[in-house]
Design a protein around this motif. Structure first.
Motif, PDB file in Angstrom:
ATOM      1  N   GLY A 167       0.667  -1.012  -0.123  1.00 10.96           N
ATOM      2  CA  GLY A 167      -0.653  -0.340  -0.500  1.00 10.96           C
ATOM      3  C   GLY A 167       0.962   1.385  -0.272  1.00 10.96           C
ATOM      4  O   GLY A 167       0.543   2.119  -0.651  1.00 10.96           O
ATOM      5  N   ALA A 168       1.849   1.154   1.032  1.00 11.05           N
ATOM      6  CA  ALA A 168       2.580   2.435   1.495  1.00 11.05           C
ATOM      7  C   ALA A 168       3.346   2.910  -0.502  1.00 11.05           C
ATOM      8  O   ALA A 168       3.404   3.566  -0.511  1.00 11.05           O
ATOM      9  N   ARG A 169       3.893   1.630  -1.336  1.00 15.11           N
ATOM     10  CA  ARG A 169       4.420   1.380  -2.500  1.00 15.11           C
ATOM     11  C   ARG A 169       3.844   2.209  -3.201  1.00 15.11           C
ATOM     12  O   ARG A 169       3.954   2.879  -4.450  1.00 15.11           O
ATOM     13  N   ARG A 170       2.372   1.958  -3.452  1.00 18.05           N
ATOM     14  CA  ARG A 170       1.316   2.647  -4.588  1.00 18.05           C
ATOM     15  C   ARG A 170       1.221   3.957  -4.052  1.00 18.05           C
ATOM     16  O   ARG A 170       1.420   5.220  -5.275  1.00 18.05           O
ATOM     17  N   LEU A 171       0.806   3.966  -2.768  1.00 14.27           N
ATOM     18  CA  LEU A 171       0.412   5.543  -2.426  1.00 14.27           C
ATOM     19  C   LEU A 171       1.771   6.729  -3.155  1.00 14.27           C
ATOM     20  O   LEU A 171       2.349   7.458  -3.306  1.00 14.27           O
ATOM     21  N   LEU A 172       2.967   6.005  -2.777  1.00 11.72           N
ATOM     22  CA  LEU A 172       4.506   6.919  -3.668  1.00 11.72           C
ATOM     23  C   LEU A 172       4.285   6.549  -4.510  1.00 11.72           C
ATOM     24  O   LEU A 172       4.806   8.110  -5.312  1.00 11.72           O
ATOM     25  N   GLU A 173       3.715   6.187  -5.095  1.00  8.65           N
ATOM     26  CA  GLU A 173       3.787   6.042  -6.960  1.00  8.65           C
ATOM     27  C   GLU A 173       2.537   6.266  -7.435  1.00  8.65           C
ATOM     28  O   GLU A 173       3.205   7.802  -8.600  1.00  8.65           O
ATOM     29  N   LEU A 174       1.983   6.487  -6.430  1.00  5.86           N
ATOM     30  CA  LEU A 174       0.666   8.363  -7.361  1.00  5.86           C
ATOM     31  C   LEU A 174       1.175   9.045  -6.818  1.00  5.86           C
ATOM     32  O   LEU A 174       0.455  10.510  -6.246  1.00  5.86           O
ATOM     33  N   GLY A 175       1.809   9.711  -6.001  1.00  4.52           N
ATOM     34  CA  GLY A 175       2.777  10.321  -5.697  1.00  4.52           C
ATOM     35  C   GLY A 175       2.598  11.331  -4.259  1.00  4.52           C
ATOM     36  O   GLY A 175       2.947  12.783  -3.927  1.00  4.52           O
ATOM     37  N   VAL A 176       1.954  10.473  -3.113  1.00  3.56           N
ATOM     38  CA  VAL A 176       1.999  10.919  -1.951  1.00  3.56           C
ATOM     39  C   VAL A 176       3.419  11.447  -1.454  1.00  3.56           C
ATOM     40  O   VAL A 176       4.229  10.569  -1.724  1.00  3.56           O
ATOM     41  N   ALA A 177       3.616  12.123  -0.824  1.00 11.55           N
ATOM     42  CA  ALA A 177       5.146  12.182  -0.376  1.00 11.55           C
ATOM     43  C   ALA A 177       4.995  11.293   1.222  1.00 11.55           C
ATOM     44  O   ALA A 177       4.548  11.446   1.876  1.00 11.55           O
ATOM     45  N   PRO A 178       6.617  10.957   0.546  1.00  8.28           N
ATOM     46  CA  PRO A 178       7.181   9.920   1.310  1.00  8.28           C
ATOM     47  C   PRO A 178       7.091  10.306   2.818  1.00  8.28           C
ATOM     48  O   PRO A 178       6.627   8.804   4.140  1.00  8.28           O
ATOM     49  N   GLU A 179       7.248  11.357   3.220  1.00  5.20           N
ATOM     50  CA  GLU A 179       6.889  11.739   4.703  1.00  5.20           C
ATOM     51  C   GLU A 179       5.508  12.123   5.479  1.00  5.20           C
ATOM     52  O   GLU A 179       5.458  11.568   7.229  1.00  5.20           O
ATOM     53  N   HIS A 180       4.614  11.691   4.334  1.00  3.89           N
ATOM     54  CA  HIS A 180       3.421  11.713   5.116  1.00  3.89           C
ATOM     55  C   HIS A 180       2.173  10.016   4.613  1.00  3.89           C
ATOM     56  O   HIS A 180       1.361   9.920   5.296  1.00  3.89           O
ATOM     57  N   VAL A 181       3.637   8.916   4.516  1.00  2.40           N
ATOM     58  CA  VAL A 181       2.956   7.888   4.805  1.00  2.40           C
ATOM     59  C   VAL A 181       3.633   7.056   5.757  1.00  2.40           C
ATOM     60  O   VAL A 181       5.360   6.731   6.052  1.00  2.40           O
ATOM     61  N   LEU A 182       2.718   6.405   6.906  1.00  7.77           N
ATOM     62  CA  LEU A 182       2.866   5.362   7.791  1.00  7.77           C
ATOM     63  C   LEU A 182       2.803   4.216   7.317  1.00  7.77           C
ATOM     64  O   LEU A 182       1.277   3.799   6.924  1.00  7.77           O
ATOM     65  N   GLU A 183       3.254   3.609   7.940  1.00  5.05           N
ATOM     66  CA  GLU A 183       2.923   2.692   7.500  1.00  5.05           C
ATOM     67  C   GLU A 183       3.246   0.878   9.226  1.00  5.05           C
ATOM     68  O   GLU A 183       3.369   1.459  10.229  1.00  5.05           O
ATOM     69  N   GLU A 184       1.868   0.279   9.096  1.00  6.09           N
ATOM     70  CA  GLU A 184       1.903  -0.709  10.196  1.00  6.09           C
ATOM     71  C   GLU A 184       2.025  -1.861  10.063  1.00  6.09           C
ATOM     72  O   GLU A 184       0.963  -2.680   9.500  1.00  6.09           O
ATOM     73  N   ALA A 185       3.289  -2.242  10.729  1.00  8.57           N
ATOM     74  CA  ALA A 185       3.156  -3.792   9.942  1.00  8.57           C
ATOM     75  C   ALA A 185       3.383  -4.964  11.360  1.00  8.57           C
ATOM     76  O   ALA A 185       4.494  -5.592  11.213  1.00  8.57           O
ATOM     77  N   TRP A 186       2.458  -4.265  12.404  1.00  3.81           N
ATOM     78  CA  TRP A 186       2.058  -5.732  12.534  1.00  3.81           C
ATOM     79  C   TRP A 186       1.430  -6.059  12.675  1.00  3.81           C
ATOM     80  O   TRP A 186       1.503  -7.758  12.739  1.00  3.81           O
TER      81      TRP A 186
END
Length: 187
Positions: A35-54
């Protein structure tokens, strides 16, 4: 010191129902990572994407979103987006988890949640199978909250780590749940 900037929080490492897909190098691909990768590909700034990987399920999604991101990050207003077929259970679980006081008898936290459902793009058979499973799981969640007396975040923590089939150590001694092919294909 105004409000924190908006973030997009992608949830879940995967599901206990099947192994994760692997990338070209053979490493697991987490749901939140995809999901994070797709958001970055769509132009969302990396500093605005948080991952919950638990987390591995919806209760874990809500718990981790709250204790790993919302509380420590000061995130008080959340928009929860999920599939249409999943929304009734997501709403019930997130409303419950985000309303729990830290301790029994404590004050409920100051969260404001809104919800948006994404279109169901499953085929008819898969959609029917998943909606049936969601309804059963929602009833199971309500029964768990009632029967286990989950009245605080502490109660939920204890339940997750001592009884829940995806997180408690006891899971290593149990046979995993099996799903029919139509339902499994929706994960």
């Amino acid at each position: 010191r105004g409000s924190p900037p908006p973030f997009v929080l992608t949830l879940s490492v995967g599901t206990p129902h099947k192994p994760p897909p692997l990338d070209a190098r053979g490493f697991p691909v987490s749901e939140c990572g995809a999901g994070a990768r797709r958001l970055l590909e769509l132009g969302v700034a990396p500093e605005h994407v948080l991952e919950e990987a638990w987390s591995l399920d919806t209760v874990g999604n809500a718990y981790a979103a709250r204790v790993l991101h919302a509380e420590p990050g000061g995130l008080r207003h959340l928009l929860v987006v999920t599939s249409d077929f999943h929304m009734p259970r997501v709403r019930a679980i997130f409303d419950t988890v985000f309303a729990l006081p830290a301790e029994r008898g404590g004050q409920p936290p100051p969260f404001s949640l809104r919800y948006e459902a994404a279109e169901d793009r499953l085929g008819a058979e898969a959609s029917a199978a998943r909606r049936e499973r969601e309804a059963k799981s929602l009833a199971g969640f309500h029964a768990t909250v009632r029967d286990r007396g989950l009245e605080s975040l502490r109660d939920l923590h204890r339940f997750l780590y001592t009884e829940h089939a995806a997180y408690a150590a006891l899971r290593h001694l149990r046979e995993p749940e099996t799903l029919d092919a139509a339902t499994l294909g929706t994960y």
